[in-house]
Design a protein around this motif. Structure first.
Motif, PDB file in Angstrom:
ATOM      1  N   VAL A 147       9.566  72.039   6.155  1.00 50.42           N
ATOM      2  CA  VAL A 147       8.783  72.981   5.342  1.00 50.42           C
ATOM      3  C   VAL A 147       9.052  74.451   5.707  1.00 50.42           C
ATOM      4  O   VAL A 147       9.369  75.260   4.832  1.00 50.42           O
ATOM      5  CB  VAL A 147       7.272  72.662   5.435  1.00 50.42           C
ATOM      6  N   VAL A 150      12.677  75.720   4.842  1.00 47.20           N
ATOM      7  CA  VAL A 150      12.940  75.823   3.401  1.00 47.20           C
ATOM      8  C   VAL A 150      12.175  77.008   2.811  1.00 47.20           C
ATOM      9  O   VAL A 150      12.689  77.741   1.971  1.00 47.20           O
ATOM     10  CB  VAL A 150      12.579  74.506   2.674  1.00 47.20           C
ATOM     11  N   ARG A 151      10.963  77.206   3.295  1.00 51.23           N
ATOM     12  CA  ARG A 151      10.196  78.350   2.794  1.00 51.23           C
ATOM     13  C   ARG A 151      10.916  79.661   3.102  1.00 51.23           C
ATOM     14  O   ARG A 151      11.055  80.526   2.233  1.00 51.23           O
ATOM     15  CB  ARG A 151       8.816  78.355   3.453  1.00 51.23           C
ATOM     16  N   ASP A 154      13.917  80.204   0.955  1.00 51.60           N
ATOM     17  CA  ASP A 154      13.570  80.647  -0.398  1.00 51.60           C
ATOM     18  C   ASP A 154      13.354  82.154  -0.443  1.00 51.60           C
ATOM     19  O   ASP A 154      13.777  82.843  -1.367  1.00 51.60           O
ATOM     20  CB  ASP A 154      12.307  79.922  -0.874  1.00 51.60           C
ATOM     21  N   GLY A 183      11.532  57.741   4.371  1.00 50.81           N
ATOM     22  CA  GLY A 183      10.629  58.651   3.661  1.00 50.81           C
ATOM     23  C   GLY A 183      10.007  59.721   4.520  1.00 50.81           C
ATOM     24  O   GLY A 183       9.151  60.465   4.070  1.00 50.81           O
ATOM     25  N   ASP A 184      10.442  59.831   5.790  1.00 49.26           N
ATOM     26  CA  ASP A 184       9.831  60.812   6.673  1.00 49.26           C
ATOM     27  C   ASP A 184      10.639  62.089   6.806  1.00 49.26           C
ATOM     28  O   ASP A 184      10.360  62.931   7.667  1.00 49.26           O
ATOM     29  CB  ASP A 184       9.574  60.193   8.054  1.00 49.26           C
ATOM     30  N   MET A 185      11.640  62.245   5.971  1.00 52.08           N
ATOM     31  CA  MET A 185      12.339  63.529   5.889  1.00 52.08           C
ATOM     32  C   MET A 185      12.643  63.754   4.420  1.00 52.08           C
ATOM     33  O   MET A 185      12.959  62.805   3.702  1.00 52.08           O
ATOM     34  CB  MET A 185      13.621  63.505   6.719  1.00 52.08           C
ATOM     35  N   MET A 186      12.530  65.018   3.981  1.00 53.16           N
ATOM     36  CA  MET A 186      12.791  65.313   2.575  1.00 53.16           C
ATOM     37  C   MET A 186      14.217  64.926   2.195  1.00 53.16           C
ATOM     38  O   MET A 186      15.144  65.161   2.957  1.00 53.16           O
ATOM     39  CB  MET A 186      12.596  66.808   2.300  1.00 53.16           C
ATOM     40  N   ALA A 190      15.742  66.904  -3.100  1.00 58.42           N
ATOM     41  CA  ALA A 190      14.457  67.597  -3.258  1.00 58.42           C
ATOM     42  C   ALA A 190      14.564  69.040  -2.777  1.00 58.42           C
ATOM     43  O   ALA A 190      14.044  69.961  -3.419  1.00 58.42           O
ATOM     44  CB  ALA A 190      13.367  66.852  -2.480  1.00 58.42           C
ATOM     45  N   GLU A 193      16.513  71.066  -5.291  1.00 62.35           N
ATOM     46  CA  GLU A 193      15.711  71.309  -6.493  1.00 62.35           C
ATOM     47  C   GLU A 193      14.657  72.390  -6.243  1.00 62.35           C
ATOM     48  O   GLU A 193      14.474  73.295  -7.056  1.00 62.35           O
ATOM     49  CB  GLU A 193      15.044  69.999  -6.916  1.00 62.35           C
ATOM     50  N   LEU A 194      13.997  72.324  -5.085  1.00 61.49           N
ATOM     51  CA  LEU A 194      12.976  73.326  -4.761  1.00 61.49           C
ATOM     52  C   LEU A 194      13.584  74.724  -4.697  1.00 61.49           C
ATOM     53  O   LEU A 194      12.999  75.694  -5.181  1.00 61.49           O
ATOM     54  CB  LEU A 194      12.323  73.004  -3.410  1.00 61.49           C
ATOM     55  N   LEU A 195      14.754  74.830  -4.072  1.00 60.64           N
ATOM     56  CA  LEU A 195      15.353  76.157  -3.877  1.00 60.64           C
ATOM     57  C   LEU A 195      16.165  76.617  -5.082  1.00 60.64           C
ATOM     58  O   LEU A 195      16.480  77.807  -5.183  1.00 60.64           O
ATOM     59  CB  LEU A 195      16.229  76.151  -2.618  1.00 60.64           C
ATOM     60  N   ALA A 196      16.493  75.685  -5.960  1.00 59.73           N
ATOM     61  CA  ALA A 196      17.237  76.003  -7.186  1.00 59.73           C
ATOM     62  C   ALA A 196      18.499  76.821  -6.923  1.00 59.73           C
ATOM     63  O   ALA A 196      18.732  77.868  -7.514  1.00 59.73           O
ATOM     64  CB  ALA A 196      16.323  76.733  -8.192  1.00 59.73           C
TER      65      ALA A 196
ATOM     66  N   SER B  15       5.678  61.125   4.867  1.00 58.13           N
ATOM     67  CA  SER B  15       5.552  62.550   5.204  1.00 58.13           C
ATOM     68  C   SER B  15       6.587  63.422   4.491  1.00 58.13           C
ATOM     69  O   SER B  15       6.350  64.601   4.234  1.00 58.13           O
ATOM     70  CB  SER B  15       5.611  62.739   6.716  1.00 58.13           C
ATOM     71  N   GLY B  16       7.748  62.842   4.169  1.00 64.51           N
ATOM     72  CA  GLY B  16       8.754  63.614   3.433  1.00 64.51           C
ATOM     73  C   GLY B  16       8.229  64.030   2.059  1.00 64.51           C
ATOM     74  O   GLY B  16       8.481  65.147   1.582  1.00 64.51           O
ATOM     75  N   LEU B  27       6.029  77.612  -2.277  1.00 61.16           N
ATOM     76  CA  LEU B  27       7.084  78.414  -2.896  1.00 61.16           C
ATOM     77  C   LEU B  27       6.591  79.057  -4.197  1.00 61.16           C
ATOM     78  O   LEU B  27       6.913  80.209  -4.485  1.00 61.16           O
ATOM     79  CB  LEU B  27       8.332  77.569  -3.184  1.00 61.16           C
TER      80      LEU B  27
END
Lengths: 268, 88
Positions: A147, A150-151, A154, A183-186, A190, A193-196, B15-16, B27
């Motif tokens: 998190v 990535v923030r 951005d 599933g414990d890491m993005m 994703a 997509e978030l950062l485009a 958690s991901g 964001l």
């Protein structure tokens, strides 16, 4: 032809800017490019130790700016590759010793003799960061799939667009495929997509990066590590090759056997 | 207790997924420079302005910020107190 200036930046510290700079320098130079890696982190120089060149520094970036030496004298040649040089940062000064216009001037001079200038930016979004992006033709953002990183990425992407240095391209570093699987890491998709932004590299978490830093031999100097191969893939993309984004993983017994049977070098 | 925890944990997304959802919101707010605090301020002022003209249910007012691929928007959802409800 004038060289391309690539700046590696991230916003957040500790995500792998210096590691990426050293390894992209090595990977590009391995492919016959004339490369200089530039440490723009004045006062906290690290690129020299990452590359194992710390004992060979005579002059640094601030000496060049303050005209105590010529630019050529400050370049340290990496003897492991024919055309790889380091322009070290000063360790005893701070970021105010250099301004964006100095960086632009120095990089203009270096462009004439190199194909690639890879600039290692300091963390943050202050003067050191401004210095590092001022000469850039292209900016590569490096982040981790978490998190805070990535923030910050951005935020930096926004600043780069505002400076008209964009569009930046993205490297996602320290991916743990096993954690992604449960599933414990993005997922990397994703993050993209978030950062485009356009993706240029995926680097798996790899202990070899730590031993490489211990010894001053960047992973990209050999073919033995996943991270090293991932950096070579980025270099190939920078050189215009279309390299698919396949998840890198350790080859199992049968894959190694197959590769042995088929001939080597396919993985790169 | 631990036995129950196991069931509870299973219902929570991995958690991901939580990271992705949190980032989506952070964001959106960072990019538009609209903080959750600003949304509260906007909500209070919207309630004050509208209720001067129309009877509304202040408890039901929602002001949200959404970010899509092409545009971002503030959405105010303002339930009006109808005549029927007022009588009842």
């Amino acid at each position: 032809m004038a060289g391309r200036v690539l700046t590696i930046t991230s916003g957040k510290g500790g995500v792998g800017k210096t590691t990426a700079t050293a390894n992209l320098g090595v990977a590009l130079a391995t492919r016959g490019q004339r490369v200089v890696v530039v440490d723009a982190d004045i006062g906290l120089r690290n690129l020299d130790v990452m590359m194992g060149l710390e004992n060979r520094i005579v002059y640094d970036l601030v000496d060049v700016v303050e005209e105590r030496c010529r630019l050529r004298q400050a370049l340290v040649r990496d003897k492991r590759l024919s055309e790889l040089y380091l322009l070290p940062a000063a360790q005893t000064r701070d970021k105010t010793a250099v301004g964006p216009e100095d960086m632009v001037r120095i990089c203009e001079e270096l462009r004439a003799s190199f194909d690639f200038l890879v600039v290692d930016s300091p963390a943050g979004i202050e003067q050191g960061f401004r210095n590092a992006i001022a000469p850039a033709d292209e900016v590569l953002i490096i982040t981790n799939p978490e998190v805070a990183a990535v923030r910050d990425a951005d935020r930096v992407i926004g600043l780069i667009e505002a400076e008209e240095k964009g569009p930046a391209r993205l490297i996602i570093n320290r991916i743990k495929p096993e954690m992604v699987r449960r599933g414990d890491m993005m997922e990397t998709a994703a993050v993209v997509e978030l950062l485009a932004v356009e993706l240029i590299g995926l680097i798996p978490e790899d202990e070899a990066v730590i031993t490489a830093a211990n010894t001053g031999r960047p992973v990209a100097l050999s073919d033995n590590s996943l991270a090293g191969r991932a950096f070579h893939n980025i270099a190939r993309r920078l050189l215009g090759e279309d390299v698919p984004f396949v998840p890198l993983r350790e080859a199992g017994f049968f894959e190694r056997l197959l590769r042995f049977v088929r001939t080597e070098g396919e993985e790169r | 207790m631990r036995f129950l925890d196991r069931f509870r944990r299973r219902r929570q997304p991995p958690s991901g997924e939580i990271a992705r959802e949190r980032l989506r919101l952070v964001l959106a707010h960072d990019r538009a420079n609209i903080s959750p605090g600003l949304l509260d301020t906007l909500k209070d002022e919207i309630i004050a302005v509208i209720s001067r003209h129309v009877p509304i249910d202040p408890e039901g007012v929602r002001v949200t910020f959404t970010e899509g691929p092409r545009e971002s928007r503030l959405v105010a959802d303002i339930p009006i107190q109808t005549g029927r409800r007022r009588r009842g």
